[in-house]
Design a protein around this motif. Structure first.
Motif, PDB file in Angstrom:
ATOM      1  N   ALA A  37       0.839  -1.206   0.000  1.00  5.80           N
ATOM      2  CA  ALA A  37       0.000   0.000   0.000  1.00  5.80           C
ATOM      3  C   ALA A  37       0.871   1.254   0.000  1.00  5.80           C
ATOM      4  O   ALA A  37       0.592   2.208  -0.730  1.00  5.80           O
ATOM      5  CB  ALA A  37      -0.934  -0.003   1.204  1.00  5.80           C
ATOM      6  N   TYR A  38       1.934   1.243   0.772  1.00  4.26           N
ATOM      7  CA  TYR A  38       2.830   2.393   0.847  1.00  4.26           C
ATOM      8  C   TYR A  38       3.495   2.667  -0.505  1.00  4.26           C
ATOM      9  O   TYR A  38       3.445   3.785  -1.024  1.00  4.26           O
ATOM     10  CB  TYR A  38       3.893   2.164   1.917  1.00  4.26           C
ATOM     11  CG  TYR A  38       4.918   3.259   1.971  1.00  4.26           C
ATOM     12  CD1 TYR A  38       4.621   4.487   2.543  1.00  4.26           C
ATOM     13  CD2 TYR A  38       6.189   3.068   1.435  1.00  4.26           C
ATOM     14  CE1 TYR A  38       5.559   5.496   2.580  1.00  4.26           C
ATOM     15  CE2 TYR A  38       7.130   4.070   1.466  1.00  4.26           C
ATOM     16  CZ  TYR A  38       6.820   5.290   2.042  1.00  4.26           C
ATOM     17  OH  TYR A  38       7.748   6.284   2.065  1.00  4.26           O
ATOM     18  N   PHE A  39       4.114   1.646  -1.087  1.00  5.94           N
ATOM     19  CA  PHE A  39       4.826   1.836  -2.343  1.00  5.94           C
ATOM     20  C   PHE A  39       3.885   2.153  -3.511  1.00  5.94           C
ATOM     21  O   PHE A  39       4.185   3.007  -4.339  1.00  5.94           O
ATOM     22  CB  PHE A  39       5.684   0.609  -2.685  1.00  5.94           C
ATOM     23  CG  PHE A  39       6.877   0.453  -1.785  1.00  5.94           C
ATOM     24  CD1 PHE A  39       7.751   1.492  -1.563  1.00  5.94           C
ATOM     25  CD2 PHE A  39       7.119  -0.755  -1.157  1.00  5.94           C
ATOM     26  CE1 PHE A  39       8.851   1.358  -0.737  1.00  5.94           C
ATOM     27  CE2 PHE A  39       8.215  -0.907  -0.322  1.00  5.94           C
ATOM     28  CZ  PHE A  39       9.091   0.143  -0.107  1.00  5.94           C
ATOM     29  N   SER A  40       2.763   1.469  -3.588  1.00  7.57           N
ATOM     30  CA  SER A  40       1.853   1.721  -4.707  1.00  7.57           C
ATOM     31  C   SER A  40       1.217   3.098  -4.607  1.00  7.57           C
ATOM     32  O   SER A  40       0.973   3.752  -5.624  1.00  7.57           O
ATOM     33  CB  SER A  40       0.785   0.628  -4.812  1.00  7.57           C
ATOM     34  OG  SER A  40      -0.059   0.630  -3.696  1.00  7.57           O
ATOM     35  N   THR A  41       0.982   3.566  -3.390  1.00  7.82           N
ATOM     36  CA  THR A  41       0.446   4.916  -3.214  1.00  7.82           C
ATOM     37  C   THR A  41       1.456   5.950  -3.678  1.00  7.82           C
ATOM     38  O   THR A  41       1.106   6.900  -4.383  1.00  7.82           O
ATOM     39  CB  THR A  41       0.079   5.164  -1.736  1.00  7.82           C
ATOM     40  OG1 THR A  41      -0.889   4.203  -1.353  1.00  7.82           O
ATOM     41  CG2 THR A  41      -0.461   6.556  -1.533  1.00  7.82           C
ATOM     42  N   PHE A  42       2.696   5.778  -3.302  1.00 13.19           N
ATOM     43  CA  PHE A  42       3.759   6.701  -3.701  1.00 13.19           C
ATOM     44  C   PHE A  42       3.828   6.826  -5.225  1.00 13.19           C
ATOM     45  O   PHE A  42       3.797   7.922  -5.776  1.00 13.19           O
ATOM     46  CB  PHE A  42       5.100   6.214  -3.133  1.00 13.19           C
ATOM     47  CG  PHE A  42       6.262   7.065  -3.518  1.00 13.19           C
ATOM     48  CD1 PHE A  42       6.493   8.267  -2.882  1.00 13.19           C
ATOM     49  CD2 PHE A  42       7.131   6.652  -4.519  1.00 13.19           C
ATOM     50  CE1 PHE A  42       7.580   9.059  -3.237  1.00 13.19           C
ATOM     51  CE2 PHE A  42       8.216   7.427  -4.877  1.00 13.19           C
ATOM     52  CZ  PHE A  42       8.445   8.639  -4.242  1.00 13.19           C
ATOM     53  N   PHE A  43       3.891   5.681  -5.920  1.00 12.38           N
ATOM     54  CA  PHE A  43       3.992   5.718  -7.377  1.00 12.38           C
ATOM     55  C   PHE A  43       2.673   6.115  -8.028  1.00 12.38           C
ATOM     56  O   PHE A  43       2.654   6.781  -9.062  1.00 12.38           O
ATOM     57  CB  PHE A  43       4.493   4.382  -7.920  1.00 12.38           C
ATOM     58  CG  PHE A  43       5.946   4.160  -7.640  1.00 12.38           C
ATOM     59  CD1 PHE A  43       6.918   4.840  -8.343  1.00 12.38           C
ATOM     60  CD2 PHE A  43       6.342   3.287  -6.645  1.00 12.38           C
ATOM     61  CE1 PHE A  43       8.260   4.663  -8.069  1.00 12.38           C
ATOM     62  CE2 PHE A  43       7.686   3.099  -6.358  1.00 12.38           C
ATOM     63  CZ  PHE A  43       8.645   3.784  -7.068  1.00 12.38           C
ATOM     64  N   GLY A  44       1.563   5.717  -7.439  1.00  6.71           N
ATOM     65  CA  GLY A  44       0.252   6.070  -7.979  1.00  6.71           C
ATOM     66  C   GLY A  44       0.030   7.565  -8.005  1.00  6.71           C
ATOM     67  O   GLY A  44      -0.510   8.118  -8.977  1.00  6.71           O
ATOM     68  N   ILE A  45       0.434   8.246  -6.950  1.00 11.76           N
ATOM     69  CA  ILE A  45       0.283   9.701  -6.898  1.00 11.76           C
ATOM     70  C   ILE A  45       1.137  10.364  -7.972  1.00 11.76           C
ATOM     71  O   ILE A  45       0.678  11.291  -8.653  1.00 11.76           O
ATOM     72  CB  ILE A  45       0.640  10.220  -5.490  1.00 11.76           C
ATOM     73  CG1 ILE A  45      -0.440   9.798  -4.501  1.00 11.76           C
ATOM     74  CG2 ILE A  45       0.809  11.732  -5.487  1.00 11.76           C
ATOM     75  CD1 ILE A  45      -0.094  10.058  -3.053  1.00 11.76           C
TER      76      ILE A  45
END
Length: 155
Positions: A37-45
């Motif tokens: 969740a942390y990594f995908s949120t970072f790249f998703g944003i």
């Protein structure tokens, strides 16, 4: 109709999360979920702010430009299943499974992009999605492998 898809995906995600946490090691699964969740949120944003893709219909649309359902919930749950199925695998097996999970998620994303307003590609392609999903999933899996090695060495 797109909102119905979102609610259906939420229900499926809750069911998958419930079943994934029924067996040990629960601590590892929760860690995988949170790391993903942390990594995908970072790249998703970054991807959304760069206007490479957008999510016209999404949960909490006025507050989030990214798809919080996918980045915070569904993708991390799928990664938990990837972790479970590759737990005893060696590197070649992990790579193959990671590619299969990334291909399945990418195929679903392409279908949603083509037939709904849940996602819209601008300067983004299915190949970007596949590579991003593969790299993020593989990175979290290798990080968990490193954590296990360190944990075993400490004993």
């Amino acid at each position: 109709m797109d909102r119905v898809h979102l609610w259906a995906l939420l229900v499926v995600g809750v069911a998958l999360l419930f079943f994934s946490l029924r067996t040990p090691p629960i601590k590892d699964k929760i860690l995988v979920f949170l790391l993903k969740a942390y990594f995908s949120t970072f790249f998703g944003i970054i991807v959304v702010e760069a206007k490479l893709l957008e999510y016209p219909v999404r949960f909490l649309g006025p507050y989030f430009k990214a798809s919080i359902l996918f980045e915070y919930f569904l993708y991390p749950i799928v990664c938990v299943y990837f972790y479970q199925t590759s737990y005893h695998s060696r590197l070649p097996g992990i790579i193959i499974q990671c590619a299969l999970y990334a291909a399945a998620l990418t195929a679903v994303e392409v279908l949603y992009e083509k037939y709904t307003d849940l996602i819209e590609y601008h300067r983004w392609t299915w190949m970007h999605s596949f590579v991003t999903i593969f790299v993020l999933s593989f990175s979290v899996r290798m990080l968990m492998k490193l954590i296990h090695k360190r944990e075993q060495a400490a004993r």
